[in-house]
Write an enzyme that holds these catalytic residues in place. Sequence first.
Site, PDB file in Angstrom:
ATOM      1  N   HIS A 174       0.870  -1.179   0.000  1.00 18.13           N
ATOM      2  CA  HIS A 174       0.000   0.000   0.000  1.00 18.13           C
ATOM      3  C   HIS A 174       0.905   1.227   0.000  1.00 18.13           C
ATOM      4  O   HIS A 174       1.623   1.492   0.962  1.00 18.13           O
ATOM      5  CB  HIS A 174      -0.925  -0.001   1.214  1.00 18.13           C
ATOM      6  CG  HIS A 174      -1.977  -1.054   1.158  1.00 18.13           C
ATOM      7  ND1 HIS A 174      -2.486  -1.665   2.281  1.00 18.13           N
ATOM      8  CD2 HIS A 174      -2.637  -1.595   0.104  1.00 18.13           C
ATOM      9  CE1 HIS A 174      -3.410  -2.551   1.906  1.00 18.13           C
ATOM     10  NE2 HIS A 174      -3.511  -2.527   0.601  1.00 18.13           N
ATOM     11  N   GLU A 177       1.824   3.983   2.806  1.00 21.54           N
ATOM     12  CA  GLU A 177       2.299   3.513   4.112  1.00 21.54           C
ATOM     13  C   GLU A 177       3.830   3.552   4.149  1.00 21.54           C
ATOM     14  O   GLU A 177       4.512   2.535   4.161  1.00 21.54           O
ATOM     15  CB  GLU A 177       1.736   2.116   4.371  1.00 21.54           C
ATOM     16  CG  GLU A 177       0.211   2.131   4.425  1.00 21.54           C
ATOM     17  CD  GLU A 177      -0.442   0.754   4.420  1.00 21.54           C
ATOM     18  OE1 GLU A 177       0.293  -0.262   4.507  1.00 21.54           O
ATOM     19  OE2 GLU A 177      -1.683   0.678   4.334  1.00 21.54           O
ATOM     20  N   ARG A 232      -3.158   4.772  -2.326  1.00 24.71           N
ATOM     21  CA  ARG A 232      -2.982   3.452  -1.713  1.00 24.71           C
ATOM     22  C   ARG A 232      -2.671   2.351  -2.726  1.00 24.71           C
ATOM     23  O   ARG A 232      -1.940   1.413  -2.448  1.00 24.71           O
ATOM     24  CB  ARG A 232      -4.268   3.095  -0.958  1.00 24.71           C
ATOM     25  CG  ARG A 232      -4.426   1.652  -0.488  1.00 24.71           C
ATOM     26  CD  ARG A 232      -5.800   1.489   0.126  1.00 24.71           C
ATOM     27  NE  ARG A 232      -6.190   0.110   0.387  1.00 24.71           N
ATOM     28  CZ  ARG A 232      -6.143  -0.477   1.576  1.00 24.71           C
ATOM     29  NH1 ARG A 232      -5.689   0.198   2.618  1.00 24.71           N
ATOM     30  NH2 ARG A 232      -6.553  -1.716   1.727  1.00 24.71           N
ATOM     31  N   HIS A 301       2.874  -3.272   7.002  1.00 21.43           N
ATOM     32  CA  HIS A 301       1.838  -2.303   6.661  1.00 21.43           C
ATOM     33  C   HIS A 301       1.803  -1.237   7.759  1.00 21.43           C
ATOM     34  O   HIS A 301       2.531  -1.305   8.750  1.00 21.43           O
ATOM     35  CB  HIS A 301       0.466  -2.980   6.584  1.00 21.43           C
ATOM     36  CG  HIS A 301       0.281  -3.859   5.396  1.00 21.43           C
ATOM     37  ND1 HIS A 301      -0.631  -3.590   4.397  1.00 21.43           N
ATOM     38  CD2 HIS A 301       0.880  -5.035   5.037  1.00 21.43           C
ATOM     39  CE1 HIS A 301      -0.584  -4.539   3.476  1.00 21.43           C
ATOM     40  NE2 HIS A 301       0.325  -5.439   3.850  1.00 21.43           N
ATOM     41  N   GLU A 376       1.110  -4.361  11.321  1.00 16.71           N
ATOM     42  CA  GLU A 376       0.557  -3.023  11.106  1.00 16.71           C
ATOM     43  C   GLU A 376       1.290  -2.108  12.070  1.00 16.71           C
ATOM     44  O   GLU A 376       1.031  -2.107  13.275  1.00 16.71           O
ATOM     45  CB  GLU A 376      -0.954  -3.004  11.373  1.00 16.71           C
ATOM     46  CG  GLU A 376      -1.779  -3.855  10.411  1.00 16.71           C
ATOM     47  CD  GLU A 376      -2.056  -3.154   9.093  1.00 16.71           C
ATOM     48  OE1 GLU A 376      -1.693  -1.961   8.966  1.00 16.71           O
ATOM     49  OE2 GLU A 376      -2.637  -3.796   8.198  1.00 16.71           O
TER      50      GLU A 376
END
Length: 420
Positions: A174, A177, A232, A301, A376
Site C-alpha cells: 500500500h 504507508e 494506496r 503495513h 501493522e
Amino acid sequence: MSKLLFLLLGVCLAVVSAQRARYDNYHVYEISANNLKALELLKSIEGSSDSVLFLDSIHYLGQKAGVFVAPHKVPDFLKNLIDNEVTFELKEKNAQSLIEAEEQDLAKPRAAVYDWTNYHDLEENYAWLESLAANYPQVSLIEGGKTYEGRKIQGIKISYKSGNPGIFIEAGIHSREWIGPATTTWIVNELLTSSTPSVRDLAENYDWYIIPHANPDGYAYTRASNGDRMWRRTRSKQAKGCYGVDANRNWDFHWNEVGASDKPCSDTFAGESAFSEIETKSLADFIKTLKGKIGLYISFHSYSQLLLYPYGHTQNLPANIKDYRQIFDVAIKAMGNRYGTKYVGGNIYDAIYPASGASIDWAFGTQDVKLAFCYELRPGKNAFLTGFNLPKEQIIPTSQETLDSITAMVAESKKLGYFN
C-alpha cells in the site's frame, strides 16, 4: 497498510491532475455504523465519489473509520449520516494541515547521506540497495517482478552461507504507508552492520529475501509533483476513469470473497481477477521459485499496532494455531520492551476485519510457508490524525522495536522446530 492519515485517494480525485493533490478544507470525520441501515449506507458511499474518501472500508457494526469530505460535500454528507443514524465526530476541519509539514519536506533538497532521519524517494532507496550489492559480498540484487509503469520491483538477498533457511520480507504494497519501506531498509542495514549478537545470529544463519517496495508505481506517485500523498493502490488504468487496484486484495487465494470491493474507484478494489496486476502476479511468480525455502513470510503495513496472521477470508484458524499464538505472544512482548509500544492482534478476520486476497494468506495457503505474519506498524488503532504520514522522527524507534520483535519471533519459531 505515516502521519496523517486518512485516506486514500483510492478514487479518481486529482488522479490526472497536473498538480499535486491537496486537501484544503477537507473535513475529517470519524464514523461508525451502529445498525444495519447505517452500515449499508456507508458501504454504498465508499468508492462512489471522489469527494468523500474513506480511510478504511466499513465492514462491520461498531467499526470506526476516518473519512475525508470535500468542503462542498459536507452539508449533504452530514445530512446523510444523520438521516441514517451514523455515529460521527469531526476530527479536523482542514486535512491539508495534517500533511503540510511533510509536503514541505518533499520540496527541500535531498541530503547526500542515506539515513533514516527522512523518508527517501524510490530512486534513493533503489540506489542504496544497489550500493549494498556493490559493497557487501553477502548481498545480491533480486528482481521481484515488474510494474504497470515499467519499474523493477527491486530487492536484495542477504546470505552469509549456503544451506540457511529463508525469511521473506515484503513492504510497501500500500503505497501511502511509508513507514513500511523505511523500517525494512533500516532492518537491512542492521543485518549488515550491527554487532549485537542476536542480530548477527539473524543475519548469518538465515537467508533474507527483502522487497522494500511491492508497489513501486504507487509509492512514486505519493511523492510525485502531480501525485497524491494518500494514494494506496497500484497505478493501472481501470473502468470509469479510475486508476489502480488494492494489491493486497489481488492475490489468488480466496480472491474477492470478502472484505474487498468490486467498485473500480474503491480503495479496496480487488481487480478484475486474481493476479490482474502485474505487480502481484510477477512478485508471486518470483516467490514461487523459492517454494520450500521460505520458513517465515513477513509483510509490513501501517497503521494500528497490530500483529496479524492467517486467515483473512474466514474465521477458521490455521492448523498450527497453537504455535502461531505462542510466537505471537513472544513477538508482541518483545515489541514493547524498548519503548513500551503496545501491540495486539490475532487472525486477520477477527483482529482487524475480513479481507481476502492478501499476500500473507497466499504465501501460507499456497506456498508451503508455515509461518506468515503481517505487522501493522505505528501509530495505534484509530489514530486518525496521526495515521499514514508518521513523523520522520519515529522512523528509527519504530524500526528498532520491530527488529526486536522479529528477533524474538524467529528465536521462538526456531525453538518450535520451524527452522530445523
